[in-house]
Scaffold this motif. Structure first.
Motif, PDB file in Angstrom:
ATOM      1  N   LEU A  11      12.142  18.081  43.184  1.00  0.00           N
ATOM      2  CA  LEU A  11      12.714  16.783  43.303  1.00  0.00           C
ATOM      3  C   LEU A  11      12.691  16.823  41.737  1.00  0.00           C
ATOM      4  CD1 LEU A  11      13.799  14.072  44.041  1.00  0.00           C
ATOM      5  CD2 LEU A  11      11.511  13.633  44.784  1.00  0.00           C
ATOM      6  N   GLY A  12      13.653  16.387  41.164  1.00  0.00           N
ATOM      7  CA  GLY A  12      13.602  16.081  39.760  1.00  0.00           C
ATOM      8  C   GLY A  12      14.186  14.436  39.306  1.00  0.00           C
ATOM      9  N   PHE A  13      13.515  14.342  38.678  1.00  0.00           N
ATOM     10  CA  PHE A  13      13.797  12.724  37.780  1.00  0.00           C
ATOM     11  C   PHE A  13      14.442  12.738  36.381  1.00  0.00           C
ATOM     12  CE2 PHE A  13      13.129   9.227  34.274  1.00  0.00           C
ATOM     13  CZ  PHE A  13      13.219   8.299  35.617  1.00  0.00           C
ATOM     14  N   GLY A  14      16.006  12.603  36.213  1.00  0.00           N
ATOM     15  CA  GLY A  14      17.199  12.071  36.121  1.00  0.00           C
ATOM     16  C   GLY A  14      17.324  10.894  35.109  1.00  0.00           C
ATOM     17  N   ALA A  15      16.710  11.173  33.944  1.00  0.00           N
ATOM     18  CA  ALA A  15      16.566  10.698  32.722  1.00  0.00           C
ATOM     19  C   ALA A  15      17.733   9.642  32.660  1.00  0.00           C
ATOM     20  CB  ALA A  15      15.502  11.259  31.206  1.00  0.00           C
ATOM     21  N   LEU A  16      17.195   8.171  32.310  1.00  0.00           N
ATOM     22  CA  LEU A  16      18.299   7.269  31.825  1.00  0.00           C
ATOM     23  C   LEU A  16      18.311   7.691  30.074  1.00  0.00           C
ATOM     24  CD1 LEU A  16      16.851   3.983  33.203  1.00  0.00           C
ATOM     25  CD2 LEU A  16      18.056   5.597  33.893  1.00  0.00           C
ATOM     26  N   GLY A  17      19.705   6.845  29.916  1.00  0.00           N
ATOM     27  CA  GLY A  17      20.012   7.076  28.542  1.00  0.00           C
ATOM     28  C   GLY A  17      19.755   6.296  27.247  1.00  0.00           C
ATOM     29  N   GLN A  18      19.893   6.521  26.265  1.00  0.00           N
ATOM     30  CA  GLN A  18      19.057   6.056  25.509  1.00  0.00           C
ATOM     31  C   GLN A  18      19.273   4.118  25.214  1.00  0.00           C
ATOM     32  OE1 GLN A  18      18.096   7.889  22.346  1.00  0.00           O
ATOM     33  NE2 GLN A  18      18.059   5.660  21.158  1.00  0.00           N
ATOM     34  N   GLY A  19      17.895   4.365  24.844  1.00  0.00           N
ATOM     35  CA  GLY A  19      17.097   2.827  25.181  1.00  0.00           C
ATOM     36  C   GLY A  19      16.428   2.524  26.273  1.00  0.00           C
ATOM     37  N   ASP A  20      16.149   3.504  27.262  1.00  0.00           N
ATOM     38  CA  ASP A  20      15.324   3.549  28.387  1.00  0.00           C
ATOM     39  C   ASP A  20      14.363   4.499  28.983  1.00  0.00           C
ATOM     40  OD1 ASP A  20      18.587   2.066  29.455  1.00  0.00           O
ATOM     41  OD2 ASP A  20      16.718   0.877  29.402  1.00  0.00           O
ATOM     42  N   ALA A  21      14.876   5.342  28.276  1.00  0.00           N
ATOM     43  CA  ALA A  21      14.259   7.120  28.736  1.00  0.00           C
ATOM     44  C   ALA A  21      12.629   6.690  28.308  1.00  0.00           C
ATOM     45  CB  ALA A  21      14.986   7.471  28.078  1.00  0.00           C
ATOM     46  N   LYS A  22      12.550   6.941  27.566  1.00  0.00           N
ATOM     47  CA  LYS A  22      10.692   6.513  27.510  1.00  0.00           C
ATOM     48  C   LYS A  22      10.044   6.196  28.434  1.00  0.00           C
ATOM     49  CE  LYS A  22       6.931   6.698  23.772  1.00  0.00           C
ATOM     50  NZ  LYS A  22       6.689   6.001  22.835  1.00  0.00           N
ATOM     51  N   THR A  23      10.077   5.904  29.082  1.00  0.00           N
ATOM     52  CA  THR A  23       8.722   4.387  29.488  1.00  0.00           C
ATOM     53  C   THR A  23      10.020   4.747  31.133  1.00  0.00           C
ATOM     54  OG1 THR A  23       9.241   2.200  28.470  1.00  0.00           O
ATOM     55  CG2 THR A  23       9.347   2.210  30.748  1.00  0.00           C
ATOM     56  N   ALA A  24      10.656   5.309  31.609  1.00  0.00           N
ATOM     57  CA  ALA A  24      11.183   5.604  32.766  1.00  0.00           C
ATOM     58  C   ALA A  24      10.855   6.775  32.813  1.00  0.00           C
ATOM     59  CB  ALA A  24      12.616   5.505  32.793  1.00  0.00           C
ATOM     60  N   VAL A  25      10.450   7.620  32.269  1.00  0.00           N
ATOM     61  CA  VAL A  25      10.324   9.356  32.252  1.00  0.00           C
ATOM     62  C   VAL A  25       8.603   8.421  32.079  1.00  0.00           C
ATOM     63  CG1 VAL A  25       9.862  11.905  31.082  1.00  0.00           C
ATOM     64  CG2 VAL A  25      11.930  10.582  31.101  1.00  0.00           C
ATOM     65  N   ALA A  26       8.124   7.713  31.715  1.00  0.00           N
ATOM     66  CA  ALA A  26       6.080   7.610  31.447  1.00  0.00           C
ATOM     67  C   ALA A  26       6.161   7.256  33.416  1.00  0.00           C
ATOM     68  CB  ALA A  26       6.086   6.767  30.950  1.00  0.00           C
ATOM     69  N   GLU A  27       7.081   6.291  33.709  1.00  0.00           N
ATOM     70  CA  GLU A  27       6.932   6.039  34.830  1.00  0.00           C
ATOM     71  C   GLU A  27       7.261   7.084  36.049  1.00  0.00           C
ATOM     72  OE1 GLU A  27       5.571   3.118  36.398  1.00  0.00           O
ATOM     73  OE2 GLU A  27       5.462   2.150  34.226  1.00  0.00           O
ATOM     74  N   ALA A  28       7.709   8.256  35.941  1.00  0.00           N
ATOM     75  CA  ALA A  28       8.733   9.054  36.967  1.00  0.00           C
ATOM     76  C   ALA A  28       7.011   9.694  36.168  1.00  0.00           C
ATOM     77  CB  ALA A  28       9.691   9.751  36.573  1.00  0.00           C
ATOM     78  N   LEU A  29       6.651  10.100  35.603  1.00  0.00           N
ATOM     79  CA  LEU A  29       5.162  11.151  35.746  1.00  0.00           C
ATOM     80  C   LEU A  29       4.305  10.086  36.117  1.00  0.00           C
ATOM     81  CD1 LEU A  29       5.351  12.920  31.640  1.00  0.00           C
ATOM     82  CD2 LEU A  29       6.478  13.608  33.799  1.00  0.00           C
ATOM     83  N   LYS A  30       4.100   9.604  35.952  1.00  0.00           N
ATOM     84  CA  LYS A  30       2.895   8.702  36.500  1.00  0.00           C
ATOM     85  C   LYS A  30       2.918   8.778  38.035  1.00  0.00           C
ATOM     86  CE  LYS A  30       1.610   5.297  32.778  1.00  0.00           C
ATOM     87  NZ  LYS A  30       2.157   3.804  32.933  1.00  0.00           N
ATOM     88  N   ALA A  31       4.737   8.572  38.946  1.00  0.00           N
ATOM     89  CA  ALA A  31       5.030   8.757  39.774  1.00  0.00           C
ATOM     90  C   ALA A  31       5.111  10.740  40.761  1.00  0.00           C
ATOM     91  CB  ALA A  31       5.962   8.301  40.818  1.00  0.00           C
ATOM     92  N   GLY A  32       4.147  11.203  39.612  1.00  0.00           N
ATOM     93  CA  GLY A  32       4.381  12.381  40.208  1.00  0.00           C
ATOM     94  C   GLY A  32       5.518  13.294  40.356  1.00  0.00           C
ATOM     95  N   TYR A  33       6.947  13.106  39.575  1.00  0.00           N
ATOM     96  CA  TYR A  33       7.873  14.273  39.204  1.00  0.00           C
ATOM     97  C   TYR A  33       7.425  15.206  38.209  1.00  0.00           C
ATOM     98  CZ  TYR A  33      11.073  10.701  40.616  1.00  0.00           C
ATOM     99  OH  TYR A  33      11.906  10.094  41.918  1.00  0.00           O
ATOM    100  N   ARG A  34       7.615  16.202  38.474  1.00  0.00           N
ATOM    101  CA  ARG A  34       7.819  17.086  37.195  1.00  0.00           C
ATOM    102  C   ARG A  34       8.157  17.691  36.336  1.00  0.00           C
ATOM    103  NH1 ARG A  34       3.856  14.537  37.449  1.00  0.00           N
ATOM    104  NH2 ARG A  34       1.199  14.811  37.230  1.00  0.00           N
TER     105      ARG A  34
END
Length: 274
Positions: free
Chosen positions: A21-44
């Motif tokens: 399962l992967g996390f599709g990172a959002l576009g410019q302006g949103d990605a850092k926070t979203a990816v940080a949350e995804a990593l906390k949720a267990g996405y690798r």
């Protein structure tokens, strides 16, 4: 398939390990926070792209997570329109991506589209050479139809380990998926939750399993053997999209979802390009 977990991986044809399962990172302006949350949720597995203008934010989120780099699978892509195709352009593009991510290597690098017919084989050769140079660990393609994959095969290059395509019950891409399965190419499914589209059949199956429609769609993709890449900027959704390993769709559920085929894309989908 029910034994899959968020930590499960598929072994790619080149021997590398890809999380299921992967996390599709959002576009410019949103990605850092979203990816940080995804990593906390267990996405690798984090999926970015030059065209999304999010490589810098993806890289920053990974570095600041405290998770060892070798435990996170990264993907980036170069498109025909954003940076261009051609051997020299793609070699330069890979170097730009490494600098922007701030990493010594990228786990998976994709040709984002099969456009620019006269240059796409040159572009692919550039990725072959980037892999040989250790800049990327694996190479693949996105939005490639069977004829585009056959072109690579007939040219004598190693087949891509991944083909990332729009794939969900409304657009099942059966011919492409079958070709990939026969040739050892993992299918990554973007737009797996159909961008939140509503459907009575999906809702009924979700109610039956006490799950959300998005979770049913992700589970459908997993049980088909695909690697879904859901996107979200909402922390609760990022988390809930990982809660798909504690139930299993029945054969009847799968058949009902398979019956929703409309040949309808909700995104780009240039798989029929010349």
């Amino acid at each position: 398939m029910s034994k899959l977990t968020l930590q499960s991986t598929y072994t790619l044809s080149d021997g590398e390990k890809l999380p299921v399962l992967g996390f599709g990172a959002l576009g410019q302006g949103d990605a850092k926070t979203a990816v940080a949350e995804a990593l906390k949720a267990g996405y690798r597995q984090i999926d970015g792209a030059q065209m999304y203008e999010n490589e810098d934010q993806c890289g920053a989120a990974i570095r600041e997570s405290g998770i060892p780099r070798n435990e996170i699978f990264t993907t980036s892509k170069i498109s025909s329109e954003h940076r261009g195709h051609g051997y020299d352009t793609v070699i330069k593009g890979v170097d730009e991506s490494l600098q922007t991510w701030g990493h010594d290597y990228i786990d998976l690098y994709l040709i984002h589209d099969p456009l620019k017919k006269d240059l796409r084989l040159e572009s692919y050769k550039a990725l072959v050479d980037a892999k040989k140079a250790g800049k990327v660990k694996s190479i693949g393609v996105s939005n490639y139809g069977v004829k585009h994959l056959e072109e690579i095969k007939n040219a004598g290059y190693p087949l891509p380990v991944v083909n990332q395509i729009e794939l969900h019950p409304y657009l099942q891409q059966r011919e492409i998926a079958a070709y990939c399965k026969e040739n050892g190419i993992i299918v990554q499914a973007y737009c797996p939750i159909i961008r939140g589209a509503t459907d009575t059949t999906i809702d009924e199956i979700a109610k039956k399993h006490n799950k959300e429609p998005a979770q049913v769609l992700i589970r459908w993709s997993l049980q088909k053997g695909y690697v879904p890449l859901p996107k979200s900027g909402t922390p609760s959704r990022i988390q809930s999209n990982t809660n798909v390993f504690d139930f299993e769709l029945s054969e009847e559920d799968i058949a009902k979802l398979d019956g929703l085929e409309k040949g309808k894309a909700c995104s780009w989908n240039p798989v029929n390009a010349d």
